[in-house]
Design a protein around this motif. Structure first.
Motif, PDB file in Angstrom:
ATOM      1  N   SER A  46      -3.211  12.598  13.500  1.00 11.19           N
ATOM      2  CA  SER A  46      -3.174  12.195  12.085  1.00 11.19           C
ATOM      3  C   SER A  46      -2.387  10.332  12.618  1.00 11.19           C
ATOM      4  O   SER A  46      -1.535  10.919  12.994  1.00 11.19           O
ATOM      5  N   THR A  47      -3.281   9.307  11.428  1.00 12.84           N
ATOM      6  CA  THR A  47      -1.828   8.464  11.386  1.00 12.84           C
ATOM      7  C   THR A  47      -1.871   7.829   9.984  1.00 12.84           C
ATOM      8  O   THR A  47      -2.759   8.211   9.601  1.00 12.84           O
ATOM      9  N   ASP A  48      -0.674   7.103   9.911  1.00 14.33           N
ATOM     10  CA  ASP A  48      -0.487   6.424   8.024  1.00 14.33           C
ATOM     11  C   ASP A  48      -0.207   5.689   8.184  1.00 14.33           C
ATOM     12  O   ASP A  48       0.587   5.101   7.078  1.00 14.33           O
TER      13      ASP A  48
ATOM     14  N   ARG B 142       2.928   4.585  10.050  1.00 16.31           N
ATOM     15  CA  ARG B 142       4.521   4.237   9.416  1.00 16.31           C
ATOM     16  C   ARG B 142       4.488   5.017  10.992  1.00 16.31           C
ATOM     17  O   ARG B 142       5.339   5.009  12.124  1.00 16.31           O
TER      18      ARG B 142
ATOM     19  N   GLU C 205      -3.741   2.566  11.937  1.00 18.96           N
ATOM     20  CA  GLU C 205      -2.854   3.222  12.443  1.00 18.96           C
ATOM     21  C   GLU C 205      -0.911   3.036  12.439  1.00 18.96           C
ATOM     22  O   GLU C 205      -0.852   3.631  12.428  1.00 18.96           O
TER      23      GLU C 205
END
Length: 397
Positions: free
Chosen positions: A98-100, A102, A162
């Motif tokens: 998962s990526t947010d 940051r 991402e």
């Protein structure tokens, strides 16, 4: 394709490390910048290895080979092997869970292509076998290196989502490696998502921006960023006039790479208050922030040595290059010079008859002004100046 030979590839410790990590079984490769820069015949400063081995096995094998293993980024699979020639990072192959924008949550994998696919640009996704030098290129990175094209792997918008810092990284890598026009898809994506930069820590923005400003000539790239309003969310002070000031500074600095903090100062108006605000916003170090403020002082900086004595050599160089009509003579005047210290103190003035207190401090300032005006004369002349100023102080007491 085979990786060209280079001095760093002939390190016997590196060969021993690769052997210990299972090179014969295809378990380890050189990755990233070392491969890219060697193809470009550039010096290699950082060495990175990737491996399908898990971190605990990596650590055990490093120690068995006789090297120190440091778990520098163990949560993300990185162990540093300390070789005689320097540290080498060894990272287990990863995939993003998962990526947010940051940070990313990762899981380990055995798939080399999957690991390469999580990197930002095609030129950074190359890997090579340590001994044979065979290059593995899953996304056309070799061709992009050859033509000087910085291109995202896959959909640029997805890659930026991402990690928002990839916006600034795109421009930095183009400024360093790009030839000709920027990749249209990448540029459009960066412009569309520029406001995402506001979600990043100011420290990360500053670090990436200073790296960009440290390349040989960042001016054309900065001009594109200004035209596309890329910097506006985090540095609204930078405009077309900023680009002109930066271009003039780069011309003055000469062929060698310039100082990033000085170049940042060139991008800002001649206003110490604005410079202070930008330094605070980017969370620069105290020393960098002070230089930025001093560099923003408008007007002719005057003679070089008095200037350097007052604000320091680095700040004096900044002011001369940014504000002087003809900085060459001033720069030459302080090139091999260090600002001296006034060879007299308050105790000496008390010995000459002054009473300790405000008069001593005021007289020291008067002595120092004359000392600077006279070109920093020796101690004998300072003694004469001191006697004259003490006599004047006693007369007016």
């Amino acid at each position: 394709m085979i990786l060209p030979d280079a001095a760093w590839r002939n390190d016997p410790d590196l060969a021993r490390l690769a052997d210990a990590l299972g090179e014969a079984e295809g378990l380890v490769r050189f990755v990233g910048g070392a491969v890219r820069d060697t193809l470009l015949r550039l010096p290699v400063s950082d060495l990175d290895l990737a491996t399908s081995l898990r971190p605990d096995e990596v650590s055990a094998r490093i120690r068995a080979a006789g090297f120190k293993a440091v778990p520098t980024g163990i949560a993300h699979g990185t162990v540093t092997a300390v070789l005689t020639s320097g540290p080498v990072e060894v990272t287990t192959l990863r995939r993003d869970v998962s990526t947010d924008g940051r940070r990313a949550t990762v899981a380990f994998t055995d798939d080399w292509r999957e690991d390469a696919a999580r990197r930002d640009f095609t030129i950074n996704a190359l890997s090579a076998a340590p001994t044979t030098g065979q290059i593995f290129d899953y996304f056309g990175g070799v061709a992009d290196v050859e033509i000087g094209l910085v291109r995202f792997i896959g959909d640029p918008l997805a890659r930026i989502a991402e990690d928002h810092l990839r916006i600034l990284r795109f421009f930095r890598f183009h400024a360093r490696f790009g030839k000709g026009a920027m990749d249209d898809a990448a540029l459009s994506a960066c412009a569309a998502r520029a406001k995402d930069l506001m979600a990043l820590s100011r420290e990360r923005i500053a670090q990436e921006l200073l790296k960009l400003l440290g390349v040989s000539n960042p001016t054309p790239t900065i001009a594109v960023m200004v035209d596309g309003a890329i910097l506006a969310p985090v540095l609204p002070e930078v405009d077309a006039d900023s680009v002109e000031r930066l271009a003039a500074l780069v011309d003055r600095e000469g062929p060698s790479a310039g100082d990033p903090v000085r170049r940042l100062a060139a991008l800002l108006p001649s206003d110490p208050a604005i410079a202070d605000q930008v330094g605070a916003r980017l969370k620069l170090s105290n020393a960098q922030r002070k230089r930025l403020i001093l560099a923003a002082e408008p007007g002719d900086p005057g003679a070089a040595r008095p200037l350097a004595h007052a604000i320091g050599l680095a700040a004096a160089r900044d002011r001369l290059l940014l504000r002087s009509a003809d900085p060459a003579a001033g720069l030459a005047d302080i090139e091999h010079w260090s600002p001296p210290r006034l060879p007299i103190g308050g105790g000496d003035l008390v010995g000459l008859g002054l009473t300790a207190g405000p008069a001593v401090a005021a007289t020291l300032r008067a002595i120092e002004r004359r000392w600077v005006e006279e070109g920093f004369p020796d101690a004998d002349r300072v003694g004469t100046i001191a006697a004259e100023e003490v006599a004047r102080a006693l007369r007016t007491a």
